[in-house]
Design an enzyme around this catalytic site. Structure first.
Site, PDB file in Angstrom:
ATOM      1  N   TRP A 359     -37.268 -12.350   0.983  1.00 27.72           N
ATOM      2  CA  TRP A 359     -37.098 -12.074  -0.271  1.00 27.72           C
ATOM      3  C   TRP A 359     -37.521 -12.546  -1.645  1.00 27.72           C
ATOM      4  O   TRP A 359     -36.496 -11.903  -2.754  1.00 27.72           O
ATOM      5  CB  TRP A 359     -35.575 -11.944  -0.080  1.00 27.72           C
ATOM      6  CG  TRP A 359     -34.201 -12.729  -0.289  1.00 27.72           C
ATOM      7  CD1 TRP A 359     -34.749 -13.240   1.388  1.00 27.72           C
ATOM      8  CD2 TRP A 359     -33.540 -12.779  -0.766  1.00 27.72           C
ATOM      9  NE1 TRP A 359     -34.394 -13.950   0.867  1.00 27.72           N
ATOM     10  CE2 TRP A 359     -33.064 -14.203   0.108  1.00 27.72           C
ATOM     11  CE3 TRP A 359     -32.637 -12.284  -1.919  1.00 27.72           C
ATOM     12  CZ2 TRP A 359     -32.180 -15.043  -0.956  1.00 27.72           C
ATOM     13  CZ3 TRP A 359     -32.002 -12.716  -2.629  1.00 27.72           C
ATOM     14  CH2 TRP A 359     -31.564 -14.113  -1.971  1.00 27.72           C
ATOM     15  N   ASP A 360     -37.680 -13.486  -1.580  1.00 23.43           N
ATOM     16  CA  ASP A 360     -37.919 -14.340  -2.995  1.00 23.43           C
ATOM     17  C   ASP A 360     -38.340 -13.920  -3.711  1.00 23.43           C
ATOM     18  O   ASP A 360     -38.263 -14.438  -5.211  1.00 23.43           O
ATOM     19  CB  ASP A 360     -38.216 -16.193  -2.092  1.00 23.43           C
ATOM     20  CG  ASP A 360     -37.874 -16.551  -0.799  1.00 23.43           C
ATOM     21  OD1 ASP A 360     -37.149 -15.863  -0.520  1.00 23.43           O
ATOM     22  OD2 ASP A 360     -37.802 -17.678  -0.921  1.00 23.43           O
ATOM     23  N   GLU A 490     -26.706 -18.465   4.711  1.00 19.35           N
ATOM     24  CA  GLU A 490     -27.114 -18.370   6.833  1.00 19.35           C
ATOM     25  C   GLU A 490     -26.371 -19.950   6.912  1.00 19.35           C
ATOM     26  O   GLU A 490     -26.239 -19.411   8.175  1.00 19.35           O
ATOM     27  CB  GLU A 490     -28.728 -18.868   6.542  1.00 19.35           C
ATOM     28  CG  GLU A 490     -29.164 -18.083   5.850  1.00 19.35           C
ATOM     29  CD  GLU A 490     -31.332 -18.032   5.696  1.00 19.35           C
ATOM     30  OE1 GLU A 490     -31.800 -16.922   5.964  1.00 19.35           O
ATOM     31  OE2 GLU A 490     -30.502 -19.624   5.743  1.00 19.35           O
ATOM     32  N   LYS A 602     -24.469 -22.493   1.809  1.00 21.99           N
ATOM     33  CA  LYS A 602     -26.632 -24.022   1.777  1.00 21.99           C
ATOM     34  C   LYS A 602     -26.502 -23.000   0.856  1.00 21.99           C
ATOM     35  O   LYS A 602     -27.293 -23.971  -0.264  1.00 21.99           O
ATOM     36  CB  LYS A 602     -26.721 -22.807   2.657  1.00 21.99           C
ATOM     37  CG  LYS A 602     -28.497 -23.219   2.598  1.00 21.99           C
ATOM     38  CD  LYS A 602     -28.588 -22.286   4.067  1.00 21.99           C
ATOM     39  CE  LYS A 602     -30.249 -22.377   3.895  1.00 21.99           C
ATOM     40  NZ  LYS A 602     -31.583 -22.254   4.875  1.00 21.99           N
ATOM     41  N   GLN A 603     -26.507 -21.962  -0.150  1.00 21.11           N
ATOM     42  CA  GLN A 603     -26.907 -21.048  -1.087  1.00 21.11           C
ATOM     43  C   GLN A 603     -25.918 -19.782  -1.666  1.00 21.11           C
ATOM     44  O   GLN A 603     -24.978 -19.680  -1.080  1.00 21.11           O
ATOM     45  CB  GLN A 603     -27.931 -21.001  -1.314  1.00 21.11           C
ATOM     46  CG  GLN A 603     -28.218 -19.236  -0.691  1.00 21.11           C
ATOM     47  CD  GLN A 603     -29.696 -18.946  -0.696  1.00 21.11           C
ATOM     48  OE1 GLN A 603     -29.961 -18.868   0.358  1.00 21.11           O
ATOM     49  NE2 GLN A 603     -29.990 -17.809  -1.233  1.00 21.11           N
TER      50      GLN A 603
END
Length: 763
Positions: A359-360, A490, A602-603
């Site tokens: 999906w990046d 995640e 994580k993000q």
């Protein structure tokens, strides 16, 4: 402690001094590519120390059988592997019969490696003392041609410094190649022919299972003190290997040079039975040009790319080096020529993450390619997903969805899901929303609506059907909920009502409804074709709307924020600042169980939603959420710092924005996550570009108009970038005193700067 051995330089990546401990990291950092193929910066000569050999061909992959301890229904049968391809770069070198090997040399001095990003070449220079006492100077230059993208070139020169010597060059091809990350130690390649034709050599091989046919080829030319030299070779041949041995007596201080041309022809571009003759044609072109002319063409090709894509920063060489490294690697990976290709998270720099597409691409890469090339390139990336729509419907069917619901894969080469960690394959469904968002973003930026009636609406319908079916009505909440998901963060798996996922689900349904309505009124023929194909009915649209209008979002009244997920406040909320530094990165120090129970992010997750849909939230809401979530964020995803940099700049927190910018731009150069030897983080590099253009430049599309709110870090004197907006090329230059806008191409255009209208015209 981050690595800091790369020398600061505005246009080059430079390593000085030879350290075997850094070889694998440097093989990643100095990788080269041309969109059609790429390779890690392995030494041409033999090296017996720790190394990660890697050559890759775009679009060529192998379906490595899934290896899991406990099979679950719906698992993909295989995990796609970016294949380590037959190698053409090798040149064994021997001096008076002693093999040149930097790992075993008595001494290596003046070692310098340079990746020249301005001109697109890699060089290496060093002085070596062999065990027999012979001293030599070695000078190497290598590049992969952008113009003739099936070929690369190497110039390799040995100069004996303290004696007359006999030098052996042995250029070779080798198809006895394995992947570092094979699941079952399968043989990926079947070599069918090893052929010589004069001083040209060819290895024909095809991949097992996927049956991609390739021809790896080489030809070499020799020079003594720049004078052409013909040496009769001796051939050495094995079932998966061919080499030509050339021996020459060389006097002290004479320069003995080999120019080796090599590369691949592939049945993606030629007929399978014509690959060797196609290779001969390429070699004829390279021979006619020669190394220097081909190198000059390379410099011209890169000059054209930089003319549009460069971001110039004055006063901060590390920041400048970082952004150019990111832009350079993005262009080495993908140039937009072929809609069958996409942008792998590691590009041509390593094997991790296996598949070509995440999906990046939609979330991070499309804005970069839209603004620095033309809309055809971004449209090709959208077309890639449209071409995989049937596979996305099949992927959803395997998980029990019906009626044309589409679930795009987390990882794919050909549209099939090939990722097999259950918490990602089944649960990280937010990727579906990124596909729809990219269609919206493309239209918002280019103004080209034609893609939606032609192709995009079918994708939006499939995605909306998925979200409608994936939502569950909760009697207790009297709302629709989305259960058992993993968001972009995640470090939380199998959670209920991840805010980002629920918000995307609602938005995708509404966006599909909006476009069904628009196409029905303005593109009647397309509407009839699409409704016949998809069997869409008014009753189904009403059901979608009911789900979208009643979507549940977890919210904390106490903190006045949306929650990452239902149970987030049940965690022990210790901020990253209070986490022992010896425990970082937690993904390398902690058990997965401990990570999942922690509050660490994580993000960007909630903040990712606020980045995508900034117009739907006030600045005060963004600030509240940023202040709550950023202190728990460990940024152990490459996709995290760029979003935080953009949002910190919007909130006028320029020191924080600058630190996040450095982290995203130098993530690999400084090896923040201690994993660069596995390869580079290519897709997040587009986020680095966004952190300057959207973060510091404040570029947005507001009410169909290009808008800027420029800011500048105090560490910089100025910065400038160009964007191609609807065929208007605009150069933006910001200093501490002013921002200027220059129209380089196109008719005068009205833009908005700090909420005031401005007309930009050609000078």
């Amino acid at each position: 402690m981050n690595q800091e051995y790369i020398q600061p330089n505005a246009w080059s990546i430079i390593e000085e001094g030879f350290d075997p401990e850094k070889v694998k990291s440097s093989e990643s950092l100095f990788s080269i590519g041309n969109g059609a193929m790429g390779q890690r910066a392995n030494f041409e000569e033999d090296y017996s120390g720790a190394t990660f050999q890697g050559s890759y061909i775009a679009g060529v992959y192998y379906p490595d059988k899934t290896r899991v301890g406990w099979w679950k229904n719906g698992y993909p049968e295989y995990f796609a592997k970016v294949l380590n391809a037959p190698s053409w770069i090798g040149i064994n070198v021997a001096i008076n019969g002693e093999q040149l090997d930097l790992f075993t040399c008595e001494k290596v001095e003046n070692f310098k490696r340079e990746l020249n990003m301005k001109e697109g070449w890699l060089s290496r220079n060093f002085k070596a003392t062999l065990k027999g006492g012979i001293e030599i100077q070695v000078d190497v230059k290598r590049f992969l041609s952008l113009e003739l993208d099936e070929v690369g070139a190497i110039s390799y020169t040995v100069t004996p410094l303290n004696n007359d010597v006999t030098i052996l060059y042995e250029p070779y091809l080798d198809s006895g190649i394995t992947n570092e990350d094979s699941n079952w130690d399968d043989t990926f390649w079947n070599t069918t022919a090893v052929t010589e034709n004069g001083e040209q050599a060819f290895i024909e091989a095809h991949t097992m299972k996927t049956n991609f046919h390739t021809c790896t080829f080489m030809e070499s030319h020799f020079f003594l003190n720049n004078d052409s030299l013909h040496i009769k070779p001796v051939t050495r041949k094995k079932p998966q290997f061919i080499a030509f041995m050339y021996e020459q007596d060389v006097k002290q201080n004479e320069k003995f040079t080999i120019h080796k041309f090599g590369g691949y022809t592939v049945d993606r571009n030629h007929s399978a039975d014509n690959l060797m003759s196609a290779a001969k044609e390429v070699l004829a072109k390279t021979e006619a040009l020669g190394f220097e002319n081909l190198l000059n063409t390379q410099k011209e090709s890169w000059a054209k790319i930089w003319e549009m894509a460069d971001i110039s920063i004055e006063g901060d060489v590390k920041a400048q080096q970082g952004i150019r490294f990111n832009i350079f690697q993005l262009n080495q990976t993908y140039l937009g020529k072929d809609s069958r290709l996409n942008i792998g998270p590691k590009g041509f720099t390593g094997e991790k993450y296996g598949g070509s597409t995440y999906w990046d691409t939609e979330a991070y890469c499309i804005p970069f390619y839209m603004a620095t090339k033309d809309q055809k390139v971004a449209r090709n990336l959208l077309k890639y997903r449209y071409n995989h729509l049937e596979k996305a419907i099949e992927n959803a069917e395997k998980l029990g969805f019906k009626n044309g619901a589409a679930l795009y894969p987390m990882v794919t080469m050909n549209g099939e899901e090939c990722h097999n960690e259950w918490e990602i394959t089944f649960e990280e469904i937010h990727r579906n929303g990124a596909i729809a968002f990219a269609i919206f973003n493309y239209y918002r930026y280019t103004g080209d609506y034609s893609y939606i009636p032609e192709k995009g609406l079918e994708v939006l319908i499939g995605i909306a059907r998925f979200w409608h079916q994936r939502a569950t009505f909760s009697t207790a909440k009297n709302k629709y909920v989305i259960l058992g998901v993993t968001g972009p963060n995640e470090y939380e798996n199998n959670v209920n009502n991840n805010f980002y996922t629920n918000y995307l689900g609602q938005w995708c349904i509404n966006y599909a409804l909006e476009n069904i309505n628009k196409v029905s009124k303005e593109f009647a023929a397309d509407y009839d074709r699409i409704t016949n194909k998809t069997n869409i009915a008014t009753s189904e649209l009403e059901q979608w709307k009911k789900v979208a209008d009643n979507m549940y979002f977890p919210f904390s009244e106490e903190h006045d924020i949306y929650l990452q997920q239902d149970g987030f406040l049940d965690k022990e909320l210790i901020t990253v600042a209070n986490l022992d530094k010896s425990q970082r990165p937690i993904n390398q120090k902690w058990s997965w169980d401990r990570i999942l129970r922690s509050p660490y992010i994580k993000q960007a997750d909630v903040l990712q939603g606020m980045y995508f849909f900034e117009d739907q939230f006030t600045t005060e809401e963004l600030e509240r959420h940023f202040d709550f979530y950023e202190p728990f964020t460990v940024h152990e995803s490459s996709l995290s710092p760029c979003v935080h940099s953009i949002q910190a700049a919007k909130l006028d927190r320029m020191d924080q924005a600058y630190q996040f910018y450095l982290r995203t731009s130098r993530l690999d150069l400084d090896d923040y996550n201690h994993e660069v030897e596995e390869g580079l983080h290519i897709t997040s590099m587009a986020g680095t570009w966004m952190s300057i253009v959207e973060g510091f430049g404040g570029m947005r599309i507001k009410e169909n108009t290009l808008s800027f709110e420029p800011k500048i870090p105090e560490q910089w004197k100025s910065y400038s970038f160009k964007v191609n907006f609807r065929n208007h090329i605009i150069k933006v230059n910001t200093s501490h005193n002013e921002t200027t806008f220059e129209l380089l191409e196109g008719n005068p255009i009205d833009i908005v700067v700090n909420d005031k209208p401005v007309t930009v015209s050609m000078k």
